[in-house]
Enzyme design. Structure first.
Site, mmCIF file in Angstrom:
data_model
loop_
_atom_site.group_PDB
_atom_site.id
_atom_site.type_symbol
_atom_site.label_atom_id
_atom_site.label_comp_id
_atom_site.label_asym_id
_atom_site.label_seq_id
_atom_site.Cartn_x
_atom_site.Cartn_y
_atom_site.Cartn_z
ATOM 1 N N CYS A 196 5.936 -3.500 15.843
ATOM 2 C CA CYS A 196 5.479 -2.466 16.775
ATOM 3 C C CYS A 196 4.019 -2.768 17.147
ATOM 4 O O CYS A 196 3.211 -3.114 16.278
ATOM 5 C CB CYS A 196 5.591 -1.083 16.140
ATOM 6 S SG CYS A 196 7.284 -0.662 15.701
ATOM 7 N N CYS B 40 3.393 8.852 0.716
ATOM 8 C CA CYS B 40 3.950 8.036 1.794
ATOM 9 C C CYS B 40 4.234 6.660 1.199
ATOM 10 O O CYS B 40 3.310 5.938 0.834
ATOM 11 C CB CYS B 40 2.931 7.960 2.925
ATOM 12 S SG CYS B 40 3.439 6.880 4.260
ATOM 13 N N GLU C 156 0.838 -1.189 0.000
ATOM 14 C CA GLU C 156 0.000 0.000 0.000
ATOM 15 C C GLU C 156 0.876 1.243 0.000
ATOM 16 O O GLU C 156 1.967 1.259 0.582
ATOM 17 C CB GLU C 156 -0.914 -0.012 1.220
ATOM 18 C CG GLU C 156 -1.956 -1.102 1.099
ATOM 19 C CD GLU C 156 -2.954 -1.130 2.242
ATOM 20 O OE1 GLU C 156 -4.091 -1.548 1.993
ATOM 21 O OE2 GLU C 156 -2.602 -0.748 3.368
ATOM 22 N N CYS D 232 6.517 -6.072 7.574
ATOM 23 C CA CYS D 232 7.612 -5.476 8.351
ATOM 24 C C CYS D 232 7.993 -6.428 9.480
ATOM 25 O O CYS D 232 7.117 -7.026 10.105
ATOM 26 C CB CYS D 232 7.178 -4.132 8.940
ATOM 27 S SG CYS D 232 8.498 -3.323 9.880
ATOM 28 N N SER E 140 10.865 7.282 15.091
ATOM 29 C CA SER E 140 9.657 6.883 15.824
ATOM 30 C C SER E 140 10.056 6.678 17.274
ATOM 31 O O SER E 140 10.723 5.698 17.596
ATOM 32 C CB SER E 140 9.111 5.564 15.273
ATOM 33 O OG SER E 140 8.680 5.747 13.959
ATOM 34 N N CYS F 223 0.916 -1.180 15.282
ATOM 35 C CA CYS F 223 0.996 -1.073 13.828
ATOM 36 C C CYS F 223 0.468 -2.322 13.123
ATOM 37 O O CYS F 223 0.915 -3.442 13.412
ATOM 38 C CB CYS F 223 2.452 -0.827 13.440
ATOM 39 S SG CYS F 223 2.718 -0.842 11.668
ATOM 40 N N SER G 19 11.788 7.715 7.796
ATOM 41 C CA SER G 19 11.401 7.498 9.181
ATOM 42 C C SER G 19 11.861 6.114 9.630
ATOM 43 O O SER G 19 11.609 5.125 8.954
ATOM 44 C CB SER G 19 9.879 7.598 9.285
ATOM 45 O OG SER G 19 9.464 7.252 10.574
ATOM 46 N N HIS H 216 7.852 7.611 20.405
ATOM 47 C CA HIS H 216 6.601 7.113 21.010
ATOM 48 C C HIS H 216 6.620 6.896 22.513
ATOM 49 O O HIS H 216 5.606 6.487 23.069
ATOM 50 C CB HIS H 216 6.112 5.824 20.320
ATOM 51 C CG HIS H 216 6.007 5.954 18.830
ATOM 52 N ND1 HIS H 216 5.445 7.048 18.225
ATOM 53 C CD2 HIS H 216 6.414 5.130 17.835
ATOM 54 C CE1 HIS H 216 5.503 6.891 16.911
ATOM 55 N NE2 HIS H 216 6.094 5.749 16.649
ATOM 56 N N CYS I 88 -1.325 6.509 9.546
ATOM 57 C CA CYS I 88 -0.102 5.980 10.150
ATOM 58 C C CYS I 88 -0.382 4.714 10.966
ATOM 59 O O CYS I 88 -1.263 4.698 11.810
ATOM 60 C CB CYS I 88 0.457 7.071 11.056
ATOM 61 S SG CYS I 88 2.037 6.679 11.710
HETATM 62 S S1 SF4 Z 1 5.600 1.142 12.808
HETATM 63 FE FE1 SF4 Z 1 7.022 0.982 11.079
HETATM 64 S S2 SF4 Z 1 8.737 -0.178 11.947
HETATM 65 FE FE2 SF4 Z 1 7.036 -0.520 13.342
HETATM 66 S S3 SF4 Z 1 6.043 -2.414 12.615
HETATM 67 FE FE3 SF4 Z 1 4.998 -0.692 11.631
HETATM 68 S S4 SF4 Z 1 5.996 -0.439 9.654
HETATM 69 FE FE4 SF4 Z 1 7.363 -1.659 10.959
#
Ligand code: SF4
Length: 332
Positions: free
Chosen positions: A106, A95, A81, A102, A207, A109, A184, A209, A324
């Site tokens: 996280c 973006c 995407e 990934c 990132s 996410c 990022s 957080h 995001c």
């Molecule tokens: S926030 Fe970024 S680094 Fe973390 S799992 Fe999602 S895509 Fe991966």
């Protein structure tokens, strides 16, 4: 599109052919080799066969029309995407994703839940920008900036990301200024150190957080490998080497990382750094609850009172899961 094949195909051709092809692909944004009449027909036929211009994609547009999400199908049948954000002041930001899935997992996410399927090639990264450049051209608009904040950790695909960045930046490519390209990272030390040595003045976003190691570890497994102070030391080196401002991304999650104490601790950690904090409202992926606007404003106020430059971003494209942390194709 497989741009790298073009150079191979043009090997026996006069040099100016490559200039013509680059002009057609990146400036004129041609969608069909038949339209590139500056090239001889026989060459157009070869390009059509061996380097087709079509980009297979499905589009979703948010209710406010400020966000467009594209689901792109790759040559091996996998999906990624990519998102276009249309700002009120007329700027257009793409973006881009750097991986299918990934590996960083996280907790907030949706991409992280997919795990890593594979890294994207430079061509696949560039194609994402090309897709939206073509779409915008129909409205006489252009891509003004690119952020690597889509699927994947860009610094775990460093070489392909940098090759793609060079094409984005090059006058023969999209000609997007380095200062309008941001990478990022969740905090990959090696990548930050390498970026500091590049001859391109790109923007770096981290990132973060959380200002607390334990909370950050709960949100981001990468943080098990180091403490926040170690990450900040690497960033200090980056700032000293580049003299460029670093952006810290901070997703505000209710009751997890949005307290007054955490804001104060964050201000303490970032004191006197050449940086800006970007507060982002959490986008629902089912795991947590977003902080209220009041809480976000309070967090921002505490940072600013303590001398930290702060911006705030509400949600782009939430209704189409293009915001995001929400990118996950569900198709792979
Ligand atoms: S926030 Fe970024 S680094 Fe973390 S799992 Fe999602 S895509 Fe991966």
């Amino acid at each position: 599109m497989e741009f790298s094949k073009i150079t191979e195909l043009l090997a026996g051709e006069p040099k100016y052919r490559l200039t013509q092809v680059n002009q057609a692909v990146f400036s004129d944004l041609a969608e069909n080799w038949d339209d590139v009449t500056a090239l001889p027909k026989i060459l157009r036929e070869r390009l059509k066969k061996e380097c087709p211009m079509e980009i297979p994609a499905e589009i979703s547009v948010s209710a406010g029309e400020d966000t467009v999400k594209a689901l792109l199908k790759l040559s091996d049948g996998k999906f990624i995407e990519t998102v276009l954000m249309r700002h009120e002041d007329g700027r257009n930001t793409v973006c881009v994703s750097s991986m299918v899935g990934c590996p960083m997992k996280c907790a907030f996410c949706a991409t992280g839940e997919m795990g890593l399927m594979r890294k994207l090639t430079a061509d696949e990264i560039i194609t994402q920008v090309l897709f939206f450049a073509r779409l915008l051209k129909k409205e006489n608009e252009r891509v003004g900036s690119v952020v690597f904040m889509g699927m994947g950790e860009p610094f775990l695909n460093y070489d392909n990301v940098m090759n793609a960045v060079r094409t984005m930046n090059s006058p023969e490519g999209f000609g997007i200024g380095a200062r309008h390209i941001s990478i990022s990272t969740c905090g990959i030390f090696d990548g930050i150190k390498k970026l500091a040595k590049e001859d391109l003045a790109l923007n770096l976003a981290i990132s973060l957080h959380s200002s607390d190691d334990e909370v950050r570890r709960q949100l981001m497994p990468v943080a098990h490998g180091y403490e926040i102070t170690e990450l900040l030391a690497v960033i200090d080196e980056y700032i000293a080497a580049t003299n460029r401002k670093v952006m810290f991304e901070y997703l505000l999650i209710s009751g997890v990382n949005d307290t007054d104490e955490m804001a104060l601790e964050l201000a303490k950690l970032l004191k006197n750094k050449l940086c800006v904090v970007n507060l982002i409202q959490y986008n629902d992926t089912g795991a947590f609850i977003a902080s209220s606007h009041n809480r976000m404003n309070r967090f921002k106020e505490i940072l600013e009172v303590n001398g930290i430059q702060t911006t705030m971003r509400y949600r782009f494209g939430r209704d189409i899961k293009g915001a995001c942390g929400q990118l996950a194709t569900g198709r792979n």
